[in-house]
Design a protein around this motif. Structure first.
Motif, PDB file in Angstrom:
ATOM      1  N   MET A 182     108.857 -21.102   4.115  1.00 27.70           N
ATOM      2  CA  MET A 182     107.395 -21.179   3.990  1.00 27.70           C
ATOM      3  C   MET A 182     106.752 -20.091   4.851  1.00 27.70           C
ATOM      4  O   MET A 182     107.031 -19.972   6.040  1.00 27.70           O
ATOM      5  CB  MET A 182     106.902 -22.554   4.440  1.00 27.70           C
ATOM      6  N   LYS A 183     105.910 -19.302   4.224  1.00 28.97           N
ATOM      7  CA  LYS A 183     105.164 -18.267   4.927  1.00 28.97           C
ATOM      8  C   LYS A 183     103.685 -18.433   4.609  1.00 28.97           C
ATOM      9  O   LYS A 183     103.320 -19.061   3.621  1.00 28.97           O
ATOM     10  CB  LYS A 183     105.640 -16.875   4.505  1.00 28.97           C
ATOM     11  N   ILE A 184     102.860 -17.857   5.449  1.00 24.35           N
ATOM     12  CA  ILE A 184     101.426 -17.844   5.182  1.00 24.35           C
ATOM     13  C   ILE A 184     101.085 -16.491   4.570  1.00 24.35           C
ATOM     14  O   ILE A 184     101.235 -15.455   5.223  1.00 24.35           O
ATOM     15  CB  ILE A 184     100.622 -18.105   6.466  1.00 24.35           C
ATOM     16  N   ARG A 185     100.672 -16.511   3.292  1.00 22.49           N
ATOM     17  CA  ARG A 185     100.350 -15.257   2.618  1.00 22.49           C
ATOM     18  C   ARG A 185      99.073 -14.672   3.182  1.00 22.49           C
ATOM     19  O   ARG A 185      98.971 -13.455   3.379  1.00 22.49           O
ATOM     20  CB  ARG A 185     100.211 -15.507   1.107  1.00 22.49           C
ATOM     21  N   THR A 186      98.071 -15.532   3.445  1.00 23.27           N
ATOM     22  CA  THR A 186      96.805 -14.997   3.940  1.00 23.27           C
ATOM     23  C   THR A 186      96.016 -16.025   4.742  1.00 23.27           C
ATOM     24  O   THR A 186      96.039 -17.216   4.434  1.00 23.27           O
ATOM     25  CB  THR A 186      95.913 -14.499   2.777  1.00 23.27           C
ATOM     26  N   ILE A 187      95.365 -15.537   5.768  1.00 22.42           N
ATOM     27  CA  ILE A 187      94.251 -16.250   6.411  1.00 22.42           C
ATOM     28  C   ILE A 187      93.007 -15.499   5.960  1.00 22.42           C
ATOM     29  O   ILE A 187      92.836 -14.313   6.276  1.00 22.42           O
ATOM     30  CB  ILE A 187      94.351 -16.227   7.939  1.00 22.42           C
ATOM     31  N   THR A 188      92.174 -16.143   5.172  1.00 22.19           N
ATOM     32  CA  THR A 188      90.982 -15.482   4.633  1.00 22.19           C
ATOM     33  C   THR A 188      89.731 -16.100   5.230  1.00 22.19           C
ATOM     34  O   THR A 188      89.504 -17.306   5.100  1.00 22.19           O
ATOM     35  CB  THR A 188      90.932 -15.602   3.101  1.00 22.19           C
ATOM     36  N   THR A 189      88.943 -15.264   5.875  1.00 24.09           N
ATOM     37  CA  THR A 189      87.691 -15.716   6.481  1.00 24.09           C
ATOM     38  C   THR A 189      86.526 -15.276   5.601  1.00 24.09           C
ATOM     39  O   THR A 189      86.441 -14.117   5.196  1.00 24.09           O
ATOM     40  CB  THR A 189      87.535 -15.139   7.905  1.00 24.09           C
ATOM     41  N   GLY A 190      85.645 -16.231   5.316  1.00 26.29           N
ATOM     42  CA  GLY A 190      84.473 -15.950   4.498  1.00 26.29           C
ATOM     43  C   GLY A 190      83.221 -15.815   5.338  1.00 26.29           C
ATOM     44  O   GLY A 190      82.964 -16.640   6.215  1.00 26.29           O
ATOM     45  N   ILE A 191      82.462 -14.754   5.072  1.00 30.22           N
ATOM     46  CA  ILE A 191      81.226 -14.520   5.826  1.00 30.22           C
ATOM     47  C   ILE A 191      80.073 -14.269   4.851  1.00 30.22           C
ATOM     48  O   ILE A 191      80.274 -13.787   3.734  1.00 30.22           O
ATOM     49  CB  ILE A 191      81.348 -13.323   6.791  1.00 30.22           C
ATOM     50  N   LEU A 192      78.877 -14.588   5.293  1.00 29.55           N
ATOM     51  CA  LEU A 192      77.672 -14.403   4.487  1.00 29.55           C
ATOM     52  C   LEU A 192      76.929 -13.175   5.001  1.00 29.55           C
ATOM     53  O   LEU A 192      76.457 -13.161   6.136  1.00 29.55           O
ATOM     54  CB  LEU A 192      76.781 -15.646   4.595  1.00 29.55           C
ATOM     55  N   LEU A 193      76.847 -12.142   4.172  1.00 31.44           N
ATOM     56  CA  LEU A 193      76.163 -10.914   4.571  1.00 31.44           C
ATOM     57  C   LEU A 193      74.773 -10.837   3.943  1.00 31.44           C
ATOM     58  O   LEU A 193      74.578 -11.244   2.806  1.00 31.44           O
ATOM     59  CB  LEU A 193      76.962  -9.683   4.141  1.00 31.44           C
ATOM     60  N   GLN A 194      73.843 -10.313   4.706  1.00 32.00           N
ATOM     61  CA  GLN A 194      72.524  -9.981   4.174  1.00 32.00           C
ATOM     62  C   GLN A 194      72.354  -8.468   4.071  1.00 32.00           C
ATOM     63  O   GLN A 194      71.440  -7.975   3.430  1.00 32.00           O
ATOM     64  CB  GLN A 194      71.444 -10.575   5.078  1.00 32.00           C
ATOM     65  N   GLY A 229      85.442 -19.964  -1.658  1.00 28.16           N
ATOM     66  CA  GLY A 229      86.423 -20.456  -0.703  1.00 28.16           C
ATOM     67  C   GLY A 229      87.859 -20.226  -1.099  1.00 28.16           C
ATOM     68  O   GLY A 229      88.777 -20.569  -0.344  1.00 28.16           O
ATOM     69  N   THR A 230      88.098 -19.625  -2.263  1.00 27.00           N
ATOM     70  CA  THR A 230      89.461 -19.280  -2.658  1.00 27.00           C
ATOM     71  C   THR A 230      89.981 -18.170  -1.741  1.00 27.00           C
ATOM     72  O   THR A 230      89.329 -17.137  -1.615  1.00 27.00           O
ATOM     73  CB  THR A 230      89.483 -18.787  -4.125  1.00 27.00           C
ATOM     74  N   PRO A 231      91.139 -18.348  -1.110  1.00 25.96           N
ATOM     75  CA  PRO A 231      91.620 -17.318  -0.187  1.00 25.96           C
ATOM     76  C   PRO A 231      92.292 -16.132  -0.859  1.00 25.96           C
ATOM     77  O   PRO A 231      92.484 -15.089  -0.239  1.00 25.96           O
ATOM     78  CB  PRO A 231      92.625 -18.076   0.689  1.00 25.96           C
ATOM     79  N   PHE A 232      92.665 -16.283  -2.137  1.00 27.99           N
ATOM     80  CA  PHE A 232      93.402 -15.217  -2.811  1.00 27.99           C
ATOM     81  C   PHE A 232      92.469 -14.204  -3.465  1.00 27.99           C
ATOM     82  O   PHE A 232      91.435 -14.554  -4.032  1.00 27.99           O
ATOM     83  CB  PHE A 232      94.353 -15.818  -3.865  1.00 27.99           C
ATOM     84  N   PHE A 233      92.882 -12.934  -3.409  1.00 25.42           N
ATOM     85  CA  PHE A 233      92.126 -11.822  -3.982  1.00 25.42           C
ATOM     86  C   PHE A 233      92.668 -11.497  -5.373  1.00 25.42           C
ATOM     87  O   PHE A 233      93.821 -11.805  -5.652  1.00 25.42           O
ATOM     88  CB  PHE A 233      92.274 -10.580  -3.088  1.00 25.42           C
ATOM     89  N   PRO A 234      91.882 -10.896  -6.242  1.00 26.42           N
ATOM     90  CA  PRO A 234      90.512 -10.408  -6.089  1.00 26.42           C
ATOM     91  C   PRO A 234      89.431 -11.475  -6.327  1.00 26.42           C
ATOM     92  O   PRO A 234      88.250 -11.173  -6.269  1.00 26.42           O
ATOM     93  CB  PRO A 234      90.397  -9.320  -7.174  1.00 26.42           C
ATOM     94  N   THR A 235      89.828 -12.722  -6.609  1.00 26.91           N
ATOM     95  CA  THR A 235      88.855 -13.748  -6.996  1.00 26.91           C
ATOM     96  C   THR A 235      87.966 -14.207  -5.844  1.00 26.91           C
ATOM     97  O   THR A 235      86.857 -14.694  -6.071  1.00 26.91           O
ATOM     98  CB  THR A 235      89.589 -14.976  -7.572  1.00 26.91           C
ATOM     99  N   ALA A 236      88.434 -14.072  -4.623  1.00 25.88           N
ATOM    100  CA  ALA A 236      87.757 -14.656  -3.468  1.00 25.88           C
ATOM    101  C   ALA A 236      86.290 -14.233  -3.351  1.00 25.88           C
ATOM    102  O   ALA A 236      85.942 -13.073  -3.546  1.00 25.88           O
ATOM    103  CB  ALA A 236      88.498 -14.270  -2.189  1.00 25.88           C
ATOM    104  N   TYR A 237      85.450 -15.209  -3.045  1.00 25.42           N
ATOM    105  CA  TYR A 237      84.064 -14.945  -2.648  1.00 25.42           C
ATOM    106  C   TYR A 237      83.605 -16.100  -1.775  1.00 25.42           C
ATOM    107  O   TYR A 237      84.248 -17.155  -1.724  1.00 25.42           O
ATOM    108  CB  TYR A 237      83.141 -14.753  -3.858  1.00 25.42           C
ATOM    109  N   HIS A 238      82.479 -15.907  -1.082  1.00 27.37           N
ATOM    110  CA  HIS A 238      82.069 -16.874  -0.066  1.00 27.37           C
ATOM    111  C   HIS A 238      80.648 -17.374  -0.288  1.00 27.37           C
ATOM    112  O   HIS A 238      79.790 -16.646  -0.792  1.00 27.37           O
ATOM    113  CB  HIS A 238      82.165 -16.233   1.328  1.00 27.37           C
ATOM    114  N   LYS A 239      80.415 -18.609   0.115  1.00 28.03           N
ATOM    115  CA  LYS A 239      79.069 -19.191   0.170  1.00 28.03           C
ATOM    116  C   LYS A 239      78.942 -20.013   1.442  1.00 28.03           C
ATOM    117  O   LYS A 239      79.909 -20.622   1.895  1.00 28.03           O
ATOM    118  CB  LYS A 239      78.813 -20.083  -1.049  1.00 28.03           C
TER     119      LYS A 239
END
Length: 383
Positions: free
Chosen positions: A1-13, A157-167
């Motif tokens: 078991m490995k961690i593929r990604t830690i993905t942090t979501g941020i809200l930019l203005q 909140g999906t951590p995988f790319f390219p789909t990832a986006y944040h709210k």
């Protein structure tokens, strides 16, 4: 078991919010350290933002490209290799994505082509198909489409790319690599699917509870919201194992033969019912050009795009890293996207399509990628 990604979501203005980006980088580094201290290999850390339409409003195409190039420079200064600017949902912004792709190297993006509430957005489908075609023509061996996908029904909140986006407020999610556990569970099942399923349930529950325990401690330590684990079964980056070969431990045949649909459904059932907080796809991914076994079976033509769509009805994320002929028409690309979106909306599940038209290549010829992330295989026919 490995961690593929830690993905942090941020809200930019604004794309100039460097401090917010720096804080996300620092959090990712600390979270990576704490996971590694507990014995886990962390393969990547990533940052995803809200839709770039929100923080690059009312700008010309040239101004948007300039702002995103500045964002790319910030990423390079901070050693960020994976930065997702979220999705486009307007015709004029989807049309700009090829220019963004051509002028950056670590920026990922996506387009939204439908959801369960509003149905399929056919204009966005067409513009996305045009973007896929153009990106393939303007990048070496069509590789630019590695950083772009079209999706339907995918949540933030999906951590995988390219789909990832944040709210919403800053948060983080975990994506895993667990193909080794599937191989172990299936190898010890004596060709009995019910034993394989039970084995995998036990192995995943044990491992993911440990990962969740660490993630919740990190959440409290840094007062940052924890979105959960995307339990999706992903192909190993080191290419030593294969999802396809794991299947074949339970099959009287090869991946793509009878029984593949059943195993796909069984795997997804396990992945969606692990007793931890889950997010994202949390399903089976079948990325053809990221998995050595899938590439081998593609070369043997044991499955095709129609098969992959069929498996998507009971499992994973849709069509991922699928090589198709370079001379494919925009109409045919759009038809593939419409089929994928139809499944996503009919079944109320998240699906995406990351397609690779290969310039100058026809069905049956080999891809020639020069990437540590991809495996070469024969190009799929599109009828």
């Amino acid at each position: 078991m490995k961690i593929r990604t830690i993905t942090t979501g941020i809200l930019l203005q604004s794309p100039q919010e460097i401090d917010k980006i720096k804080q996300a980088v620092e959090f990712n580094q600390q979270a990576k350290y704490l996971f590694e201290k507990s014995g886990y290999e962390v393969q990547t850390t990533r940052i995803a933002t809200n839709s770039w339409e929100e923080y690059l409003q009312n700008l010309s195409t040239n101004e948007i490209i300039s702002k995103i190039q500045s964002l790319e420079n910030i990423c390079q200064e901070l050693n960020i290799s994976f930065f997702n600017i979220g999705y486009a949902n307007q015709l004029q912004t989807i049309a700009i994505i090829p220019d963004i792709n051509k002028n950056t190297s670590v920026i990922y993006a996506s387009s939204k082509i439908g959801d369960s509430k509003t149905g399929i957005n056919f204009e966005n489908v067409w513009e996305s198909a045009k973007a896929i075609k153009r990106i393939s023509q303007e990048s070496e061996n069509g590789y630019g489409n590695f950083r772009f996908c079209a999706w339907a029904n995918c949540k933030s909140g999906t951590p995988f790319f390219p789909t990832a986006y944040h709210k919403g407020d800053t948060s983080f999610a975990i994506g895993i690599e667990c193909s080794d556990l599937v191989m172990k569970a299936f190898s010890q099942a004596q060709n009995k699917p019910e034993i394989a399923e039970k084995n995998l349930q036990l192995l995943l529950a044990e491992e993911l509870k440990q990962i969740e325990y660490i993630a919740e401690k990190i959440s409290k330590k840094f007062a940052l919201k924890y979105k959960g684990i995307d339990t999706s079964l992903t192909s190993p980056l080191d290419k030593k194992e294969s999802i396809a070969f794991a299947y074949e431990k339970l099959m009287d045949g090869k991946f793509g033969h009878q029984g593949t649909l059943f195993i796909s459904s069984m795997l997804t059932r396990v992945l969606k019912n692990v007793p931890v907080k889950i997010c994202g796809y949390s399903g089976l991914m079948l990325p053809v050009c990221e998995d050595v076994g899938l590439a081998v079976r593609a070369n043997e033509q044991t499955f095709d795009i129609t098969n992959l769509l069929l498996y998507s009805a009971v499992c994973g994320c849709g069509l991922d890293t699928v090589p198709i002929p370079g001379d494919i028409t925009i109409e045919k690309i759009a038809a593939i996207l419409i089929d994928m979106a139809t499944l996503a909306i009919k079944l109320d599940k998240p699906l995406s399509a990351r397609l690779f038209p290969i310039p100058g290549k026809k069905a049956g010829e080999m891809t020639i990628f020069n990437s540590p992330y991809l495996v070469d295989c024969k190009i799929f026919a599109v009828n």
